[in-house]
Design a protein around this motif. Structure first.
Motif, short mmCIF file in Angstrom:
data_model
loop_
_atom_site.label_atom_id
_atom_site.label_comp_id
_atom_site.label_asym_id
_atom_site.label_seq_id
_atom_site.Cartn_x
_atom_site.Cartn_y
_atom_site.Cartn_z
N SER A 78 0.07 -2.72 5.55
CA SER A 78 1.59 -2.17 5.32
C SER A 78 2.08 -2.92 4.08
CB SER A 78 2.43 -2.29 6.52
OG SER A 78 2.81 -3.75 6.68
N ASP A 79 1.32 -3.96 3.75
CA ASP A 79 2.31 -4.74 2.58
C ASP A 79 1.56 -4.41 1.33
OD1 ASP A 79 2.66 -6.63 0.61
OD2 ASP A 79 2.52 -8.42 1.81
N THR A 80 2.19 -3.38 0.88
CA THR A 80 1.56 -2.77 -0.58
C THR A 80 2.27 -3.46 -1.67
OG1 THR A 80 3.20 -1.19 -0.54
CG2 THR A 80 1.19 -0.47 0.42
N LYS A 81 2.90 -4.71 -1.59
CA LYS A 81 3.62 -5.46 -2.52
C LYS A 81 2.46 -6.66 -3.04
CE LYS A 81 7.64 -7.96 -3.87
NZ LYS A 81 9.07 -8.37 -3.47
N LEU A 82 2.09 -7.30 -1.80
CA LEU A 82 1.31 -8.32 -2.31
C LEU A 82 -0.17 -8.25 -1.76
CD1 LEU A 82 3.50 -11.54 -1.39
CD2 LEU A 82 3.02 -10.26 -3.60
N ASN A 83 -0.57 -7.52 -0.62
CA ASN A 83 -1.78 -7.30 -0.02
C ASN A 83 -2.70 -6.18 -0.75
OD1 ASN A 83 -1.29 -9.47 1.47
ND2 ASN A 83 -0.99 -8.24 3.42
N ILE A 84 -2.14 -4.93 -0.49
CA ILE A 84 -2.88 -3.64 -0.96
C ILE A 84 -2.03 -3.45 -2.17
CG2 ILE A 84 -3.85 -1.75 -0.42
CD1 ILE A 84 -4.77 -3.87 1.39
N SER A 85 -2.44 -4.40 -3.52
CA SER A 85 -1.72 -3.86 -4.65
C SER A 85 -2.61 -4.62 -5.75
CB SER A 85 -0.29 -4.43 -4.57
OG SER A 85 -0.37 -5.92 -4.50
N PRO A 86 -2.15 -4.54 -7.18
CA PRO A 86 -2.75 -5.20 -8.16
C PRO A 86 -2.38 -6.60 -8.19
CG PRO A 86 -1.43 -3.40 -8.94
CD PRO A 86 -1.08 -3.36 -7.62
N ALA A 87 -1.42 -7.23 -7.48
CA ALA A 87 -1.06 -8.67 -7.23
C ALA A 87 -2.47 -9.43 -7.06
CB ALA A 87 0.05 -8.85 -6.20
N TYR A 88 -2.52 -10.33 -7.56
CA TYR A 88 -3.45 -11.39 -7.24
C TYR A 88 -4.95 -11.07 -7.99
CZ TYR A 88 0.00 -13.75 -4.54
OH TYR A 88 0.86 -14.21 -3.93
N LEU A 89 -5.02 -9.93 -8.91
CA LEU A 89 -6.15 -9.39 -8.92
C LEU A 89 -6.50 -9.72 -10.57
CD1 LEU A 89 -6.71 -6.46 -6.85
CD2 LEU A 89 -8.12 -8.34 -6.81
N ARG A 90 -5.59 -10.14 -11.36
CA ARG A 90 -5.99 -10.32 -12.90
C ARG A 90 -6.61 -11.52 -13.05
NH1 ARG A 90 -3.32 -8.62 -18.00
NH2 ARG A 90 -5.15 -9.44 -19.28
N PRO A 91 -7.69 -11.50 -13.58
CA PRO A 91 -8.58 -12.72 -14.12
C PRO A 91 -7.77 -13.69 -14.85
CG PRO A 91 -9.91 -10.78 -14.51
CD PRO A 91 -8.41 -10.50 -14.23
N GLY A 92 -7.72 -14.86 -14.40
CA GLY A 92 -7.04 -16.02 -15.14
C GLY A 92 -7.03 -17.29 -14.31
N SER A 93 -5.90 -17.70 -13.85
CA SER A 93 -5.71 -19.04 -13.42
C SER A 93 -6.66 -18.94 -12.06
CB SER A 93 -4.35 -19.30 -12.90
OG SER A 93 -3.40 -19.26 -13.93
N ALA A 94 -6.98 -20.15 -11.78
CA ALA A 94 -7.43 -20.51 -10.43
C ALA A 94 -6.15 -20.53 -9.42
CB ALA A 94 -8.04 -21.83 -10.45
N PHE A 95 -6.54 -20.18 -8.11
CA PHE A 95 -5.38 -20.36 -7.35
C PHE A 95 -5.00 -21.75 -6.94
CE2 PHE A 95 -8.69 -19.52 -4.14
CZ PHE A 95 -8.68 -20.59 -3.24
N GLY A 96 -3.61 -21.80 -6.68
CA GLY A 96 -3.32 -23.28 -6.34
C GLY A 96 -1.96 -23.23 -5.67
N GLY A 97 -1.23 -24.45 -5.78
CA GLY A 97 0.28 -24.55 -5.00
C GLY A 97 0.21 -24.92 -3.90
#
Ligand SMILES: NC(=O)c1ccc[n+]([C@@H]2O[C@H](COP(=O)([O-])OP(=O)(O)OC[C@H]3O[C@@H](n4cnc5c(N)ncnc54)[C@H](O)[C@@H]3O)[C@@H](O)[C@H]2O)c1
Length: 423
Positions: free
Chosen positions: A249-268
């Protein structure tokens, strides 16, 4: 148009039926005499919804023919579409034998034939990046010499249909990808696809060739991830169905282009911590989660590659500005920031590093953030520069580690390498 289709398996035969249904004349060619005989007799050689009726309509309208050899069929074709198989070789690569064979056969037919205009030859089989330039084009050049450019226009056009809904997917694919030598549209492909409802991407050969591998690997990641979560839920007596419903149901962060652009490693402060915790929860409940278990190792590998990319071509001692230290611009959170790791790796490699991040004031860091920053970069305070110093340089390279780099007015010609996003 008159269209030749080489290889009448799931992809080629479906294409033959669908293209004929749009009013084009199709000549299908397959080395299998049995398939050709079946098609001529009006019997679909594959089981797939709607193809039988489309075949019958195509035969009745005189728009579908089939043959076992190319012969002179290409002489008056507008387009040839290659759909031969590319099965797995023992080493896991794709076996390009059928692609090479059919390319030689097409080239030979063009050499013998009397075409005045070039033939667009579109490869729809799944082929690894570099195959059009490294295997197919050389075959045509070897057979046709200087006439190759006059006789043939190569296109790579991956196929996205799924068996079971192949006809439906043919007319409404998720996208159309056209790879050409110069990345410009091919007018024959534009005519072929005029009736299809889909976004069109025209690009170079290699970007088009790799598309299918990325798509299929991503689909495999989705299935494996879903099943790992399903196993954890089963082990804990949690409803996997409910969890799935909430997740998708989360089409903002889960089923979306979010977090799919190559670049930074994840962190935080959240992702690494919670991935570790899910690994613990899964192991504790006896659920195997090898995909989730691989995430942190994959992230470390990416951090190392970003360091290599950032430092590429520079000698130790080079003056480098790292623009952005927090895990994303606009925050001062340094906990598990991949940019802190990058700074450490650059210092360890002997570079003369300075850091610009307007969100970071070493004196204001507190708590866990302070502890993380100083345990990983004890000399942080001495490395930070303000905006005026960052813009004045001079730097042998400016590394854009996050969006912070956009704040800087850098002199023209600055050697700038952005890590997020990757070019
Ligand atoms: N099946 C799918 O759902 C699907 C979807 C997208 C992409 N693809 C890709 O499309 C390609 C074809 O897949 P498929 O499932 O249709 O394969 P397939 O094995 O069903 O059909 C390939 C056909 O090519 C024929 N052939 C081989 N050499 C030939 C030659 N020299 N001349 C003429 N015909 C020749 C074979 O006899 C066979 O009938 C593969 O690269 C595959 O990875 C398949």
């Amino acid at each position: 148009m008159k269209v030749a289709i080489l290889g009448l398996g799931y992809v080629g035969f479906t294409a033959a039926c669908c293209i004929a249904s749009e009013g084009h004349e199709v000549i299908g060619i397959d080395v299998s005499a049995r398939k050709v005989r079946m098609i001529r007799e009006g019997r679909a050689p594959i089981v797939e919804p709607r193809v039988q009726e489309l075949l019958e309509a195509g035969l009745a309208g005189g728009l579908i023919r089939a043959d076992t050899a190319i012969g002179s069929h290409l002489d008056d074709c507008d387009l040839a579409i290659v759909c031969v198989g590319t099965p797995s070789a023992p080493d896991g690569s794709h076996n390009m034998g059928f692609i090479a064979d059919v390319s030689r056969q097409i080239a030979e037919a063009l050499r013998r034939g009397g075409r005045a205009a070039p033939l667009t030859v579109a490869y729809r089989s799944t082929i690894r990046p570099g195959t059009t330039e490294g295997l197919i084009a050389p075959i045509f050049r070897a057979a046709l010499g200087d006439a190759a450019d006059r006789l043939v226009r190569l296109v790579y056009n991956p196929e996205f249909l799924r068996e079971g809904s192949a006809v439906e997917d043919y007319f409404a694919p998720p996208k159309i990808v056209i790879g050409t030598a110069d990345g410009q549209p091919d007018p024959v492909m534009a005519r072929l696809n005029a009736g299809l409802r889909a976004p069109v991407f025209v690009t170079g050969y290699r970007e088009a060739e790799i598309t299918k591998f990325i798509d299929n690997s991503w689909h495999a990641v989705k299935v494996a991830f879903a099943n790992e979560i399903g196993r954890v839920c089963l082990a804990l007596g949690i409803s996997a169905g409910k969890v799935h419903e909430i997740f998708v149901s989360d089409t903002k962060l889960n089923i979306s282009p979010a977090y799919l652009r190559p670049g930074s490693a994840f962190g935080g402060s959240c992702l690494p911590k919670d991935v570790r915790a899910l690994q613990y929860i899964a192991a504790d409940s006896g659920a195997a989660t090898p995909l989730v278990d691989s995430l942190l190792r994959s992230n470390e590998a990416h951090k190392h590659r970003l360091f290599e990319y950032a430092a590429e071509g520079l000698a130790p001692g080079a003056r480098i500005l790292l623009a952005g230290l927090a895990f994303k611009a606009g925050t001062d959170d340094l906990r598990e920031s991949p940019n802190v790791d990058l700074a450490r790796k650059l210092l360890n490699a002997g570079f003369d590093l300075r850091i610009f991040d307007p969100g970071i004031d070493a004196e204001k860091l507190v708590g866990a953030n302070l502890g993380y920053a100083y345990s990983h970069l004890p000399m942080l305070e001495a490395l930070l520069v303000d905006r005026a110093a960052a813009e004045a340089g001079p730097w042998e390279r400016v590394i854009g580690a996050n969006a912070t780099v956009a704040l800087l007015d850098l002199p023209p010609g600055t050697d700038r390498r952005d890590l997020h996003p990757l070019p």
